[in-house]
Motif scaffolding. Sequence first.
Motif, mmCIF file in Angstrom:
data_model
loop_
_atom_site.group_PDB
_atom_site.id
_atom_site.type_symbol
_atom_site.label_atom_id
_atom_site.label_comp_id
_atom_site.label_asym_id
_atom_site.label_seq_id
_atom_site.Cartn_x
_atom_site.Cartn_y
_atom_site.Cartn_z
ATOM 1 N N MET A 145 8.354 3.789 6.315
ATOM 2 C CA MET A 145 7.311 3.743 5.307
ATOM 3 C C MET A 145 6.928 2.300 4.993
ATOM 4 O O MET A 145 7.742 1.387 5.036
ATOM 5 N N PHE A 146 5.645 2.103 4.664
ATOM 6 C CA PHE A 146 5.124 0.770 4.378
ATOM 7 C C PHE A 146 5.719 0.234 3.079
ATOM 8 O O PHE A 146 6.186 -0.912 3.020
ATOM 9 N N ALA A 147 5.686 1.059 2.034
ATOM 10 C CA ALA A 147 6.247 0.687 0.733
ATOM 11 C C ALA A 147 6.865 1.925 0.118
ATOM 12 O O ALA A 147 6.292 3.016 0.181
ATOM 13 N N ASN A 148 8.029 1.746 -0.506
ATOM 14 C CA ASN A 148 8.750 2.909 -1.018
ATOM 15 C C ASN A 148 8.131 3.437 -2.302
ATOM 16 O O ASN A 148 7.781 2.670 -3.201
ATOM 17 N N ASP A 174 4.307 5.649 6.911
ATOM 18 C CA ASP A 174 3.816 6.368 5.742
ATOM 19 C C ASP A 174 3.332 5.303 4.756
ATOM 20 O O ASP A 174 4.124 4.634 4.101
ATOM 21 N N ALA A 175 2.000 5.152 4.674
ATOM 22 C CA ALA A 175 1.409 4.121 3.821
ATOM 23 C C ALA A 175 0.784 4.714 2.567
ATOM 24 O O ALA A 175 -0.126 4.120 1.977
ATOM 25 N N VAL A 176 1.255 5.881 2.165
ATOM 26 C CA VAL A 176 0.662 6.577 1.023
ATOM 27 C C VAL A 176 0.667 5.700 -0.228
ATOM 28 O O VAL A 176 -0.310 5.664 -0.978
ATOM 29 N N GLN A 177 1.760 4.980 -0.477
ATOM 30 C CA GLN A 177 1.832 4.142 -1.672
ATOM 31 C C GLN A 177 1.147 2.792 -1.477
ATOM 32 O O GLN A 177 0.690 2.183 -2.449
ATOM 33 N N ALA A 178 1.057 2.319 -0.251
ATOM 34 C CA ALA A 178 0.542 0.974 0.009
ATOM 35 C C ALA A 178 -0.963 0.920 0.251
ATOM 36 O O ALA A 178 -1.611 -0.087 -0.060
ATOM 37 N N PHE A 179 -1.542 1.982 0.804
ATOM 38 C CA PHE A 179 -2.958 1.969 1.175
ATOM 39 C C PHE A 179 -3.829 1.744 -0.060
ATOM 40 O O PHE A 179 -3.725 2.461 -1.043
ATOM 41 N N GLY A 180 -4.671 0.726 0.005
ATOM 42 C CA GLY A 180 -5.534 0.398 -1.124
ATOM 43 C C GLY A 180 -4.875 -0.495 -2.153
ATOM 44 O O GLY A 180 -5.533 -0.971 -3.081
ATOM 45 N N GLN A 181 -3.557 -0.720 -2.003
ATOM 46 C CA GLN A 181 -2.823 -1.568 -2.942
ATOM 47 C C GLN A 181 -2.537 -2.959 -2.358
ATOM 48 O O GLN A 181 -2.545 -3.948 -3.087
ATOM 49 N N VAL A 182 -2.253 -2.993 -1.055
ATOM 50 C CA VAL A 182 -1.972 -4.250 -0.360
ATOM 51 C C VAL A 182 -2.747 -4.259 0.953
ATOM 52 O O VAL A 182 -3.096 -3.200 1.485
ATOM 53 N N PRO A 183 -3.039 -5.449 1.508
ATOM 54 C CA PRO A 183 -3.796 -5.507 2.766
ATOM 55 C C PRO A 183 -3.034 -4.855 3.918
ATOM 56 O O PRO A 183 -1.825 -5.032 4.061
ATOM 57 N N ILE A 184 -3.767 -4.111 4.748
ATOM 58 C CA ILE A 184 -3.190 -3.455 5.928
ATOM 59 C C ILE A 184 -4.138 -3.660 7.098
ATOM 60 O O ILE A 184 -5.349 -3.443 6.967
ATOM 61 N N ASP A 185 -3.607 -4.063 8.247
ATOM 62 C CA ASP A 185 -4.389 -4.177 9.479
ATOM 63 C C ASP A 185 -3.569 -3.537 10.601
ATOM 64 O O ASP A 185 -2.529 -4.070 11.004
ATOM 65 N N VAL A 186 -4.027 -2.409 11.085
ATOM 66 C CA VAL A 186 -3.235 -1.643 12.056
ATOM 67 C C VAL A 186 -3.083 -2.365 13.385
ATOM 68 O O VAL A 186 -2.074 -2.170 14.085
ATOM 69 N N GLU A 187 -4.051 -3.193 13.745
ATOM 70 C CA GLU A 187 -3.939 -3.934 15.007
ATOM 71 C C GLU A 187 -2.937 -5.066 14.871
ATOM 72 O O GLU A 187 -2.043 -5.222 15.704
ATOM 73 N N ALA A 196 -2.115 8.297 4.764
ATOM 74 C CA ALA A 196 -2.570 7.842 3.443
ATOM 75 C C ALA A 196 -3.113 9.030 2.662
ATOM 76 O O ALA A 196 -3.419 10.089 3.226
ATOM 77 N N SER A 197 -3.243 8.843 1.346
ATOM 78 C CA SER A 197 -3.689 9.920 0.454
ATOM 79 C C SER A 197 -4.614 9.358 -0.611
ATOM 80 O O SER A 197 -4.346 8.288 -1.171
ATOM 81 N N ALA A 198 -5.688 10.090 -0.910
ATOM 82 C CA ALA A 198 -6.727 9.589 -1.810
ATOM 83 C C ALA A 198 -6.273 9.467 -3.249
ATOM 84 O O ALA A 198 -6.678 8.542 -3.959
ATOM 85 N N HIS A 199 -5.435 10.386 -3.719
ATOM 86 C CA HIS A 199 -5.155 10.425 -5.148
ATOM 87 C C HIS A 199 -4.199 9.336 -5.628
ATOM 88 O O HIS A 199 -3.955 9.208 -6.825
ATOM 89 N N LYS A 200 -3.708 8.520 -4.701
ATOM 90 C CA LYS A 200 -2.869 7.385 -5.097
ATOM 91 C C LYS A 200 -3.701 6.151 -5.422
ATOM 92 O O LYS A 200 -3.166 5.157 -5.907
ATOM 93 N N LEU A 201 -5.006 6.185 -5.141
ATOM 94 C CA LEU A 201 -5.857 5.033 -5.408
ATOM 95 C C LEU A 201 -7.136 5.438 -6.147
ATOM 96 O O LEU A 201 -8.234 5.013 -5.815
#
Length: 393
Positions: A145-148, A174-187, A196-201
């Motif tokens: 997971m990206f962030a716990n 699993d970036a559910v907690q991190a997506f939209g909170q910290v920068p992410i670049d998959v490449e 990721a999940s919409a309701h966390k952001l």
Amino acid sequence: MIYLDNAATTRTAPEVVEAMLPYFTEQYGNPSAIYSLGSAGKKAINEARRTIAAAIGAKPEEIYFTAGGTEADNWALKAAAECCAGKGRHIITTKIEHHAVLHACGYLEKNGYEVTYLDVDRDGILDPESLKEAIRPDTVLISVMFANNEIGTIQPIREIGAIARERGILFHTDAVQAFGQVPIDVEEMHIDMLSASAHKLNGPKGTGMLYIRSGLKIRSFIHGGAQEKGVRAGTENVPGIVGFAAAVRRALSRMEEKAGRERELRDYLIRRIEGEIPYCRLNGHREKRLPGNVNISFRFIEGESLLIMLDMRGVCASSGSACTSGSLDPSHVLLAIGLEHEEAHGSLRMTLSEENTQEELDEVVGHLAEIVQRLRDMSPLYEDFMKSRRDRT
């Protein structure tokens, strides 16, 4: 009410609701239909796909919409394991993953796969060297997971991804907690699959996504239709997808400012609690953590009693993952970072948003100090502890 449970879910932002409304009332056509009422929905989905892909440096065709992060995690693990079964049946993950990953791994173990659950350190961080040592010739998937979600610790994802890419192993996060909170670049981070999940952001519940890198042959998870390029059947949740994209645009436009505000509030809350309430412990890394996460264990009390008494005073918090709130067992995450059962049972997770104020946190600390002392006064363990201290002096 003082809301401090944003890791469980967030308030849907007004601009997100506004973006969704037309797709409930006016543009309500099925996006698979060929007439214009349906094509408007299809156009909105495609635009949302572009928005969400750009947020993580992906291509639009690499984004697949789901009903949430749990489905995305299950799809990633089960489908990747199946597609790679000819190469091997060994999977690596950590002991602090969300149960969506852990239970999916348990399912795979019952179906002929072997899973290695790696330890983390006292701060909840995975040592990349231990990952290297766990890799075998038959290892086909790494999921970290990206962030716990409980302690907020952020993993060294770029380094983990580089190890997986170098060894030719699929890497899911699993970036559910991190997506939209910290920068992410998959490449840059060598990520093959991301949930990721919409309701966390500040987006709607019931909408999520799975990024699948181009070229991966991942099977369908839900059968019965040609939606999502034939790999995820079911009529698309157009309002939810539109809301997801609106939430992503909102999050990206204010990420740095929002993170700065939440870190300031987070560190203020931690300083006050540690300075005013004895026998407590901050869980998770002090700096390498999500901006709004505060997880503290209070010795000699039960976390459930603390939550109930906070709720009676209008404070919403949690003792860990919302998905395990009905469990009487201590947090598997806190046990994995070395806490004793008694310490883990006394944990409190407070997750902030930029809408919280310092005045609210002052009120919360006042409630906490009073409630914790009240619960300790009723605790035989605390009484014995204080007696032993007096005897030593």
